[in-house]
Design a protein around this motif. Structure first.
Motif, mmCIF file in Angstrom:
data_model
loop_
_atom_site.group_PDB
_atom_site.id
_atom_site.type_symbol
_atom_site.label_atom_id
_atom_site.label_comp_id
_atom_site.label_asym_id
_atom_site.label_seq_id
_atom_site.Cartn_x
_atom_site.Cartn_y
_atom_site.Cartn_z
ATOM 1 N N GLU B 483 0.859 -1.193 0.000
ATOM 2 C CA GLU B 483 0.000 0.000 0.000
ATOM 3 C C GLU B 483 0.888 1.234 0.000
ATOM 4 O O GLU B 483 1.648 1.468 0.949
ATOM 5 C CB GLU B 483 -0.913 -0.008 1.242
ATOM 6 C CG GLU B 483 -2.207 0.787 1.015
ATOM 7 C CD GLU B 483 -2.369 1.914 2.028
ATOM 8 O OE1 GLU B 483 -2.148 1.636 3.204
ATOM 9 O OE2 GLU B 483 -2.693 3.050 1.639
ATOM 10 N N GLU B 484 0.857 1.980 -1.081
ATOM 11 C CA GLU B 484 1.716 3.171 -1.214
ATOM 12 C C GLU B 484 1.115 4.230 -0.292
ATOM 13 O O GLU B 484 -0.023 4.692 -0.507
ATOM 14 C CB GLU B 484 1.702 3.669 -2.668
ATOM 15 C CG GLU B 484 3.026 4.229 -3.147
ATOM 16 C CD GLU B 484 3.457 5.503 -2.400
ATOM 17 O OE1 GLU B 484 2.623 6.126 -1.720
ATOM 18 O OE2 GLU B 484 4.632 5.861 -2.485
ATOM 19 N N ILE B 487 0.103 7.889 -1.686
ATOM 20 C CA ILE B 487 -1.042 8.109 -2.592
ATOM 21 C C ILE B 487 -2.213 7.243 -2.126
ATOM 22 O O ILE B 487 -3.252 7.180 -2.777
ATOM 23 C CB ILE B 487 -0.691 7.750 -4.069
ATOM 24 C CG1 ILE B 487 -0.250 6.283 -4.184
ATOM 25 C CG2 ILE B 487 0.383 8.661 -4.601
ATOM 26 C CD1 ILE B 487 -0.154 5.832 -5.632
ATOM 27 N N GLN B 488 -2.021 6.566 -1.003
ATOM 28 C CA GLN B 488 -3.101 5.766 -0.390
ATOM 29 C C GLN B 488 -3.747 4.810 -1.394
ATOM 30 O O GLN B 488 -4.966 4.740 -1.542
ATOM 31 C CB GLN B 488 -4.199 6.703 0.196
ATOM 32 C CG GLN B 488 -3.689 7.658 1.258
ATOM 33 C CD GLN B 488 -3.061 8.926 0.671
ATOM 34 O OE1 GLN B 488 -3.537 9.471 -0.331
ATOM 35 N NE2 GLN B 488 -1.955 9.346 1.246
ATOM 36 N N GLU B 489 -2.865 4.144 -2.186
ATOM 37 C CA GLU B 489 -3.410 3.136 -3.130
ATOM 38 C C GLU B 489 -2.718 1.807 -2.865
ATOM 39 O O GLU B 489 -1.535 1.772 -2.546
ATOM 40 C CB GLU B 489 -3.100 3.554 -4.583
ATOM 41 C CG GLU B 489 -3.792 4.834 -5.038
ATOM 42 C CD GLU B 489 -5.314 4.701 -5.129
ATOM 43 O OE1 GLU B 489 -5.813 3.575 -4.960
ATOM 44 O OE2 GLU B 489 -5.992 5.729 -5.320
ATOM 45 N N ARG B 490 -3.445 0.757 -3.063
ATOM 46 C CA ARG B 490 -2.868 -0.588 -2.878
ATOM 47 C C ARG B 490 -2.344 -1.034 -4.242
ATOM 48 O O ARG B 490 -3.122 -1.151 -5.203
ATOM 49 C CB ARG B 490 -3.989 -1.534 -2.405
ATOM 50 C CG ARG B 490 -3.466 -2.580 -1.486
ATOM 51 C CD ARG B 490 -4.531 -3.231 -0.615
ATOM 52 N NE ARG B 490 -3.886 -4.333 0.105
ATOM 53 C CZ ARG B 490 -2.921 -4.150 1.008
ATOM 54 N NH1 ARG B 490 -2.512 -2.940 1.295
ATOM 55 N NH2 ARG B 490 -2.366 -5.179 1.623
#
Lengths: 371, 662, 324, 426, 146
Positions: B483-484, B487-490
């Motif tokens: 989970e980056e 940028i709050q993306e998986r």
């Protein structure tokens, strides 16, 4: 906020494409977040510049295409000044805007407006079509008195107008669907906002942002640019309204006096010209950041807007001055410019007129900003 | 100093005991919690205390002058200092006493900082009461302290360097050039340690590889007459103390002598293989092998663990250079100082951690370095499973910052810079490769920041995580899921190659090292320096210095600097011909000693012997140079005849009683 | 000048010390010649009143043996102290509390309970206990109270000299008395005997190897001791190293390891603790489990082994009742 | 054996001097300011052990003062260096203290009576000192110095109070600078560092100098220090009140292409330490640290960082605040930043802000070749990292690259080793 | 901090310089908190702790005694701690026989890095001894011959 969707990396070398479009700051940014924090527009709604640059760096194409941030930006240049890496975030935003325009367009057709060769070819093709159209449909050119109607009858114009209108609507719809799909996947994934919010946001943005550009006003010292932009917007609206009134009154025989659409047209024209010339000067001065480097797609919009505006004025002047021949020639040129404008609208910079409000709309609906 | 008795004559004037008590504020460290004034007033009232004072920094010059004047003015013959612990400033204050003409050993330091204010800051009254008790105990002990004469021992003008890695070589070279005789003992059959295997170390400018540095140092060390090198050798026994160590070194057999011309025939016939530790497990080597090209000594060696002694190589060797029944030899060295440059082990992830060991596509940073270096198994070509990987994912902090259950807690300092360096090498060699760097913080400190900038410039993709990533090994492809956090993306990154950026750990044999050299270990398991800032390259044990990654993760450049620093400390020791030894040794009261021999049998250093008197009876005798001052004999002596200086019964019992004289 | 007056008395004693005086054999006569025994209840019918009648300090030497167990002992020794110039604590019990002192390891109630109820040979259903005051058909009887602890002499009265031993050897007794009689007054608190431990004078000391390393500890009855070699090195506890010399190693010569009756050397605070310390130090076992098993197997009894005579001195006395 | 000269009396220079002197080599320790001690003397505590800085530094200073092989040339500067390795002739100017050091006892009476107040460099201007001064109480040598620019006698030749009141009659206004020539085998430069506090970015972007409650980390260190102007009490410059919360901003003038591309290595841990000091003495003050990459790389640093989070409740926000605006009435500071772990723009008010400002080396004018990144060039970054390209000249401590105290001490010893080899040959 | 009658036990600790004392320092530098009831006596090696000291401590009113040294194999003086092991095992039995509760006397191996263990041992021991209550010595005039 953890979005459950998995973002599989399909296009790792996205950065190179955007670097070609003017975003070479991507090779510098180390994600400190100063740009987002300094952006005057972030005060009302976070313009996640940094996050978007990171998505570009990581090659998350779908995420980048769905990111409304580029459309919230007014390219004022504050972020370029405070960036500790001199990564010119403003220019990266601009590059992403272009990239989105290209990718929303059908078959990525919009990329022709970012390549000099293609652009020229398209111009020639449109001119040929335009001239051919005029050549086929034009009536006889009464020289002693100015009779626009006979030169190209308004019915034909209206029919052509309708065809172009249909063209615009269909193409824009496709582009907007693309835009919706990407944005929904990027920031709206798994979110659903109540209909009421959709409607209330729609009108708020339509009035506050689209028509009156409130966000551009927020920074003092930029009022000149604000008025210019308002001029251009309302110019287009009024000109469009003018042709609209003319068309409706003809087709439904409302008998609206000729002068009303003409007057509306003139005011619109003045607004358009004022804005156009203002931007032209800025482009040559190269002082403001957005004007520092002007690419093809900037000149394209400016040229067409000014072209149609000036030719429109000349037509009215020559018309009043009764110089038929000049009127007809410039009327032809005016139609040509308008034709270029309309045909290239969904693929050129002009489309930001539509994309920006929609992006704002999607952003304010899906990215609820807890204060 | 000859071995005659340490006679304590002219014991402190047995007339009135006059004690000075000095309580330090240590800025706010003590005064912030303990009511120093109250402690001083309390101390003033204690019997034999003639002067009790306080100052903001006792260890500073004004503080020290305070004591000096008091000693002269109030004719003090005992000093108690309530401040930080003895290991911080006992030498400092002993010097103050000496200058004021007082024997330095009538000093008692009591640590009311570490012992009270720093640990009871939530209960200032209790801290103050405890401080008072501690001062009272210290005064009770000080009352019975006796002056001791400094003892000096002879310094052998030789140094032992344990470990022939980059730090050991740097120390050896410096000491040799300074003119001292140096003996390097290296466990492995060749010098160079991990640094020799580290491939190219920089990005721009003249290309430098770990091997170049090792070759440069080895060439200089080899040609220097002062240096004696023992490879394939281990230290088995260490006796004596600072200035006079007796070291027993076991020279393990190489089974191949110098007639070997490295023709390599023996390798072909050798039936046994083992993972090649010089390539960090990539590829294999035979039981008989040359550790690596251009190593020093450039001789084949047989690894006794894997060799089955089948003798095939002996038959086939044209020079007859192989002798399978070569025995191990043992030598002893008399040295003055020891530099431990025992290095580290790279963290070896357990099978399954981030998919390690489950797929050839998951390797460690060290294996990557081997693959990328020209003298590596693939001659510098990055080939995994026969193919050139396009998507390369580095995962940082493997084995550090507690990112996985098996990981250590500390940060291994140089893996960020090392891995970004390799990322840049990959980008340089394969421009179309996609390199991901999955990281917590990027800790490229100091000038290494340009590595980070260059990596961004070369479009290395940085993925920052808070929760550790997951690596799933499918049938033929490896995926990294993370989970980056910015940028709050998986993300799911399909990887052709996953590089686990592994940190450093204490060497496996750290336990043996500890008991052999009597050096302690810190919380992170590395050797513990006496003080992180006061003396970062000295150990708590006198005469033993610590160089390179022995005390903790360091880069190659920092290891070399630490090597020189340790050499400087050793040089300070060796440049003297006598060294002062702590006189807290055992002494025998011959009127009480009945010659029962109990003390003789329990002294671990054999420092006590029974001496036959003229009247036929026996009495114990202590050799002050061998006695290390542990005091065990004092506790066991049935007739309280043998006592440890400044830890005598009459100095400890009053301390016990003082606890209760509230 | 007239012969020095001598008083002898015994408290919680087994009578062994009296035996020792008798063991002077012929020298007893010289002694009797030399002194005027004014008070010796065990030997001659002296009564307490006789003692009370004497003026204070009239007795030159009072030789008291046995620990202070009952109130009566306390009274008598205080009386003797008042009456005499020099008081000598004679024998381990007076010097250290001796064997009777071992009772101090148990609370008073437990001792009486065992003695009068639980002891296998006792049948005492209705739990009759000796009373301090009882009246039997009109007559009142008093018994001296059984003190909480048995105390060595110097914890009740001020003692001038000590003659250690259980019992003190006749030669030591003679040497001490003759020295005192001849006016050679040693410093107050002097303990007769040697100033060094038994090992110093023990014939088997030379036989000790340089390193005493006991592989295994054994009880004396578990091994046939080789009389020519130091018993400690044969794995048996010998208190010699921690006990004052001066007894000419009679026990050792008799084939028995020393049990520490002469008491600790000067400078040793606690003979039992010191014995434990030296024994534990020379046992060569480094595995704690194995070590605990060995002690378990031996039925390790630290008080019995190390504090046989000096428990009264070495014990940690806690207020009874809620103590344990 | 020829002596060696060490230029710069900070911890690195002190360590080099001690390690040389312990080998029996004579050392001249040249220090520009009136006392040795350098930057470390201004620190209160040191990370990660929280030892008080003077508890580590002062004993070494006393050891230097007492060492028979070391001669301290305080308040002196190197004028000229010629000759080559093994045989340098160095001209050193002993600047006039206008105080006879043989007589002065460092009693401080003169400071009481001197009327002219001057901003105190030791406390970075947070407090004042007199024209005649001793830099800090534990100074070595503990001698007074008259600062001619601010002394009323030298400026307007009035007053002469110090001469009147000095019990030791040590004041000597006619003292002249004294130039001496020293022949040494090697020269070790350890001139230390200063903060890049003069860059416009500080004032424009963060309002340092414009807003009262914005400090640099060194100023804050003096504030927290028991020997500092406020005796360790944390009081705001604007109203002298204790702040409710404090923000630390990392990488100010570090990792910044405009003036300092390097990372200064020490400011992350310095801020964490100062945060812990605040939380330890004033648990009611909230501490927030804005960082990009928290560089806790050294031994014991990560454990220290973990304790700051878990035990002392310091809040760490991964972000670099863009700008600070002061609320005119309350003099509080509003920080505009993006919390990158939420991609959310935030404006938060703090009562005090500390800028972790980057470091630049103090360069001894032309004696040492300087690289393009402000730091001294080294002959070989791997094999001879403490030697400058000029043979016989060594550069250590912050002069050759940003580093913390342990590494500076280790480089001090390493340079001592190299110089001792040279000294023994000459 | 204490329960009920506010009894604060006094624990005498014999700490070896190289291991336990460094752990006590480390607990200080790491600002760990533990009850202030311990009074530490530093000796060079735990082997120097004479069982007499333990008994003297109890005889003078110590509510608890802790002997702490290096782990087996760590001893700075080869095997000083092994002698401590043997002495303390015997001492445990002796103290029990003398009526001293088991929790009042402990022997622990605490290395230079185990500041946490030092804090745990001290906290646990103070708690246990507090539950047992004061040692309550009988009022006897105890004469010690110097």
């Amino acid at each position: 906020m953890l979005s459950p969707k998995y973002v599989v990396l399909k296009k790792p070398d996205l950065s190179n494409e955007l670097i070609k479009l003017g975003g070479d700051g991507i090779k510098k940014c180390y994600q400190c977040g100063t740009c987002t924090a300094i952006c005057p527009l972030s005060k009302t709604q976070t313009v996640a510049v940094r996050r978007m640059i990171k998505k570009v760096q990581l090659g998350l194409e779908e995420e980048v295409l769905g990111d409304p941030a580029p459309w919230l930006c007014y390219f004022c240049g504050d972020c370029n000044e405070t960036c500790p890496k001199d990564a010119t975030p403003g220019n990266i935003m601009d590059a992403v805007r272009k990239y989105q325009i290209i990718n929303y367009s059908i078959g990525k057709f919009a990329k022709i407006f970012y390549d000099k060769a293609y652009a020229l070819v398209s111009l020639v093709v449109m001119t040929i079509i335009g001239l051919l159209g005029m050549y086929i449909f034009h009536g006889e050119m009464v020289t002693n008195v100015v009779d626009i109607d006979s030169f190209i009858s308004s019915e034909i114009l209206h029919d052509a107008g309708l065809v172009l209108l249909a063209y615009i609507v269909v193409v824009m719809l496709v582009h907007l669907v693309n835009m919706y799909r990407y944005t929904k996947r990027a920031i709206g994934y798994g979110k659903s906002a109540p209909l009421g919010r959709w409607i209330s946001e729609f009108f708020r943005i339509l009035i506050k942002e689209a028509l009156f550009q409130s966000r551009l006003l927020c920074e003092e010292g930029r009022s000149a640019r604000y008025f210019a932009h308002i001029g251009v917007i309302w110019g287009f609206i009024l000109l469009f309204a003018a042709t609209g009134i003319h068309f409706i009154s003809d087709s439904f025989g409302l008998g609206v006096p000729e002068t009303v659409p003409r007057l509306v047209g003139i005011i619109g024209g003045i607004g358009l010209l004022y804005g156009g010339i203002y931007y032209l000067i800025r482009r040559f001065e190269k002082k403001e950041l957005y004007a520092k480097a002007s690419h093809l797609h900037d000149w394209w919009l400016l040229a067409l807007a000014l072209g149609s505006g000036i030719s429109g004025f000349l037509v009215t002047i020559f018309m009043y001055a009764n110089m038929a021949m000049a009127t007809y020639i410039f009327y032809g040129i005016h139609l040509l410019f308008v034709f270029y404008l309309i045909v290239s609208a969904p693929f050129s910079k002009l489309v930001h007129m539509i994309y920006r409000p929609f992006a704002l709309w999607f952003a304010s609906v899906w990215e609820v900003e807890e204060v | 100093m000859s071995s005659e008795e340490v006679k304590v004559e002219g014991a402190c004037p047995t007339d009135e005991v006059r004690i000075g008590v000095y309580v330090c504020h240590c800025g706010l460290n003590i005064a912030g919690v303990i009511n120093v004034k109250e402690v001083v007033e309390y101390a003033q009232k204690l019997p034999n205390v003639v002067s009790a004072k306080e100052y903001i920094f006792m260890c500073s010059a004004p503080g020290q002058d305070l004591i000096r004047e008091d000693i002269k003015k109030c004719k003090l013959n005992r000093v108690v200092i309530a401040a930080c612990g003895p290991e911080m400033h006992e030498p400092t204050f002993r010097a103050v006493l000496e200058e004021a003409g007082l024997n330095p050993y009538v000093l008692e330091m009591v640590s009311i900082r570490e012992g009270s204010s720093w640990v009871h800051y939530e209960d200032p009254e209790a801290a103050t009461e405890k401080a008072k008790d501690m001062v009272r105990m210290a005064v009770a002990r000080a009352r019975n302290l006796e002056p001791l004469e400094k003892m000096s021992g002879e310094v052998k003008q030789r140094a032992l360097i344990v470990g022939g890695g980059i730090a050991g070589l740097a120390s050896a070279l410096d000491l040799a050039e300074r003119g001292f005789e140096v003996h390097i003992v290296e466990k492995k059959p060749v010098l160079g340690g991990h640094a020799a295997r580290m491939g190219q170390l920089n990005v721009e400018g003249r290309k430098v590889s770990g091997k170049d540095l090792v070759d440069y140092l080895v060439k200089k060390v080899k040609d220097n007459p002062n240096v004696h090198i023992y490879t394939n050798a281990e230290v088995t026994k260490v006796d004596g103390s600072i200035g006079n160590f007796t070291i027993t070194v076991k020279l393990k057999p190489r089974y191949v002598n110098d007639k070997c011309t490295s023709c390599g025939k023996c390798v072909e016939v050798c039936p046994v293989t083992a993972p090649n530790e010089y390539e960090y497990g990539i590829g294999e080597r035979k039981a008989i092998f040359l550790p690596f090209e251009g190593a020093y000594p450039n001789q084949y060696v047989i690894d006794p663990e894997t060799c089955t002694f089948c003798g095939k190589c002996v038959e086939v060797c044209p020079e007859g250079a192989i002798n399978l029944d070569e025995k191990e030899k043992e030598i002893t060295l008399e040295v003055g100082g020891i530099i431990l440059a025992t290095g580290h082990d790279p963290y070896e992830p357990p099978v399954g951690e981030y998919g390690y060991g489950l797929s050839p596509k998951v390797i460690t940073l060290h294996q990557l370095k081997r693959l990328l270096s020209e003298d590596g198994p693939t001659k510098g070509e990055l080939v995994i499973d026969g193919k050139r990987p396009r998507n390369i994912v580095f995962i940082s902090c493997v084995g550090s910052l507690g990112t996985t259950p098996n990981a250590n807690q500390y940060c291994s300092r140089m893996c960020c810079s090392a891995s970004l360096l390799e990322a840049l090498h990959i980008k340089e060699k394969y421009p179309d490769a996609q390199v991901f760097f999955v990281h917590k913080d990027v800790r490229t400190y100091g000038k290494d920041e340009n590595l980070y900038w260059k990596a961004i410039d070369n479009l290395v993709k940085f993925v920052r995580f808070e929760e550790s990533p997951k690596v799933t090994v499918g049938k033929g492809e490896v995926k990294v899921e993370v989970e980056e956090s910015t940028i709050q993306e998986r993300l799911v990154i399909p990887a052709d190659l996953v590089v686990l950026v592994t940190g450093m750990e204490p060497p496996k044999e750290i336990e043996e090292l500890r008991s052999l050299f009597k050096v302690g270990c810190g919380g992170d398991g590395f050797l513990k320096e006496a003080h992180l800032k006061l003396n970062p390259v000295e150990s708590l044990t006198g005469g033993i210095y610590l160089a390179g990654t022995a005390t903790g993760p360091k880069s190659i450049a920092e290891s070399i600097v630490a090597g020189s620093a340790a050499a400087a400390k050793a040089a300070s020791l060796l440049s003297k011909d006598t060294i002062e030894v702590e006189p807290i040794v055992a002494v025998v009261d011959e009127d009480k000693c009945s010659g029962c021999g109990i003390c003789v049998s329990i002294c671990p250093y054999g420092a006590i012997s029974l001496e036959k008197k003229e009247d036929g009876t026996r009495v114990s005798k202590v050799d002050p140079m061998l006695c290390q001052g542990c005091g065990t004999c004092g506790a066991a002596c049935p007739s309280a005849a043998i006592q440890q200086n400044s830890y005598k019964d009459k100095q400890i019992i009053p301390q016990i009683l003082a606890v209760f004289e509230r | 000048m007239s012969k020095p007056k001598v008083a002898l008395y015994w408290c919680a004693s087994c009578g062994g010390c009296e035996e020792a005086t008798v063991d002077l054999t012929e020298r007893l006569f010289d002694l009797v010649e030399a002194v005027d025994i004014v008070f010796w209840p065990i030997a001659m019918d002296f009564k307490r009143e006789d003692l009370e009648k004497m003026e204070d300090g009239s007795i030159d030497i009072a030789i008291i043996n046995g620990g202070i167990r009952f109130e009566e002992h306390e009274e008598m020794v205080k009386l003797l102290r008042r009456k005499s110039k020099i008081v000598i604590a004679y024998g381990s019990c007076a010097h250290l509390g001796g064997i009777p002192g071992l009772a101090n390891a148990y609370p008073r109630e437990e001792i009486l309970k065992f003695a009068y109820e639980e002891a296998p040979t006792v049948i005492n259903q209705d739990r009759v206990r000796p009373m301090k005051k009882t009246t039997v058909d009109g007559m009142e009887f008093e018994l001296p109270d059984f003190l909480e602890y048995l105390k060595p002499l110097d914890e009740v009265i001020d003692v001038d000299y000590y003659i250690p031993g259980c019992p003190p050897t006749p030669d030591l007794t003679w040497e001490a008395v003759s020295k005192l009689l001849s006016g050679e007054i040693p410093p107050k608190g002097h303990v007769f005997g040697s100033d060094k431990s038994l090992c110093h004078e023990c014939p088997l000391n030379e036989t000790k190897p340089d390193e005493i390393k006991l592989e295994e500890l054994k009880r004396p009855h578990q091994v046939v001791l080789d009389r020519s070699k130091c018993y400690l090195t044969q794995g048996v506890l010998c208190m010699g190293p921690v006990t004052r010399g001066g007894c000419e190693a009679l026990c050792i010569k008799g084939g028995m390891p020393c049990t520490g009756c002469f008491g600790p050397l000067e400078g040793v605070y606690n003979q039992g603790a010191k014995a434990l310390s030296f024994l534990a130090s020379v046992i060569d076992i480094e595995d704690e489990e194995k070590y605990r098993e060995m002690l378990e197997k031996l039925g390790f009894d630290p008080i019995g082994w190390f504090f046989r005579y000096s428990l009264a001195k070495g014990m940690i006395y806690r207020k009874k009742g809620d103590g344990e | 054996m020829k002596p060696v000269m060490v230029v710069g009396g900070g911890i690195s220079g002190i360590q080099a001097a001690l390690d040389l002197a312990d080998q029996g080599i004579k050392v001249y320790l040249v220090e520009k300011t009136p006392s040795i001690g350098g930057r470390m003397a201004q620190l209160d505590k040191t990370f990660p052990t929280l030892d008080c800085s003077s508890c580590i530094l002062t004993p070494k200073m006393v050891e230097v003062a007492r060492h028979e092989n070391i001669e301290i040339l305080a308040y002196s500067e190197v004028l000229e260096i010629n000759g080559e390795a093994g045989n340098f002739k160095v001209k050193v100017r002993k600047k006039p203290r206008y105080v006879d050091v043989t007589k002065c006892t460092g009693c401080g009476v003169c400071m009481k009576y001197c009327p002219s107040k001057v901003p105190d460099e030791f406390n970075l201007g947070l407090s004042e000192r007199k024209a005649i001064y001793i830099p800090f109480p534990q100074a070595i040598p503990l001698k007074a110095t008259i600062d001619a620019e601010h002394c009323l006698w030298f400026q307007k030749n009035i007053c002469r109070n110090c001469e009147k009141f000095c019990p030791a009659k040590a004041i000597d206004y006619e003292q002249k600078p004294e130039d001496i020539e020293l022949n040494v085998a090697a020269i070790i430069f350890a001139t230390g560092y200063e903060l890049i506090a003069d860059h416009s970015l500080l004032t424009d972007q963060y309002g340092y100098g414009r807003y009262a409650n914005v400090y640099t980390n060194l100023e804050f260190e003096r504030l927290v220090s028991a020997t500092g102007p406020t005796g360790g009490e944390i009081l705001r410059r604007s109203d002298g009140r204790k702040p409710k919360n404090i923000a630390f901003i990392q990488c100010v003038c570090s990792r910044d292409i405009r003036m300092n591309p390097n990372c200064s290595s020490i400011c992350c841990m310095a801020s964490v330490k100062e945060g812990i000091l605040v939380r330890e003495h004033h648990p009611d003050i909230e501490v927030t640290i804005f960082y990009m990459d928290l560089r806790a790389f050294g031994k014991g640093y990560q454990e220290f960082y973990d304790r700051a989070k878990e035990e002392f409740g310091i809040r760490f926000v991964r972000s670099k605040p863009a700008t600070i605006v002061e609320n005119p009435e309350t003099k509080n500071l509003i920080l505009y930043y993006e919390d990158t772990h939420a991609s959310r723009y935030k404006a938060e008010e703090f009562e005090m802000v500390v800028l972790a400002v980057g470091v630049k080396p103090v360069v001894p004018d032309s004696f040492v070749p300087i690289g393009e990144d402000m730091f001294a060039q080294v002959k070989d970054p791997y094999l001879d990292p403490v030697a400058s390209p000029k043979p016989g000249i060594y550069v250590i401590g912050m002069l050759n690259s940003p580093k913390d105290i342990p590494d500076s001490v280790i480089q001090g010893s390493a340079a001592a080793m190299k110089a001792s080899i040279l000294a023994c040959k000459s | 901090m204490s329960d009920g009658d506010g009894f604060e036990p006094t624990i005498v600790v014999f700490a070896c310089h190289w291991c336990t004392y460094q752990a006590i320092n480390l607990a200080g530098t790491s600002r760990m908190k533990y009850p202030p009831n311990v009074r530490v006596i530093r000796v060079m090696c735990s082997g120097r702790v004479d069982p007499q000291f333990v008994i003297e401590a109890f005889k003078n009113g110590a509510d608890g005694v802790l002997v702490a040294g290096c782990h087996p194999g760590d001893c700075h003086y080869v095997n000083g701690n092994m002698k401590t092991m043997r002495r303390t095992v015997m001492l445990e039995k002796l103290l029990q026989d003398m009526g001293i509760e088991k929790e009042r006397f402990r022997r622990e191996w605490i290395s230079a890095a185990e500041a946490k263990k030092w804090v745990e041992v001290v906290t646990e021991m103070v708690e246990q001894v507090r539950k047992l209550g004061p040692l309550k010595l009988a009022e006897r005039e105890v004469v010690m011959n110097e």
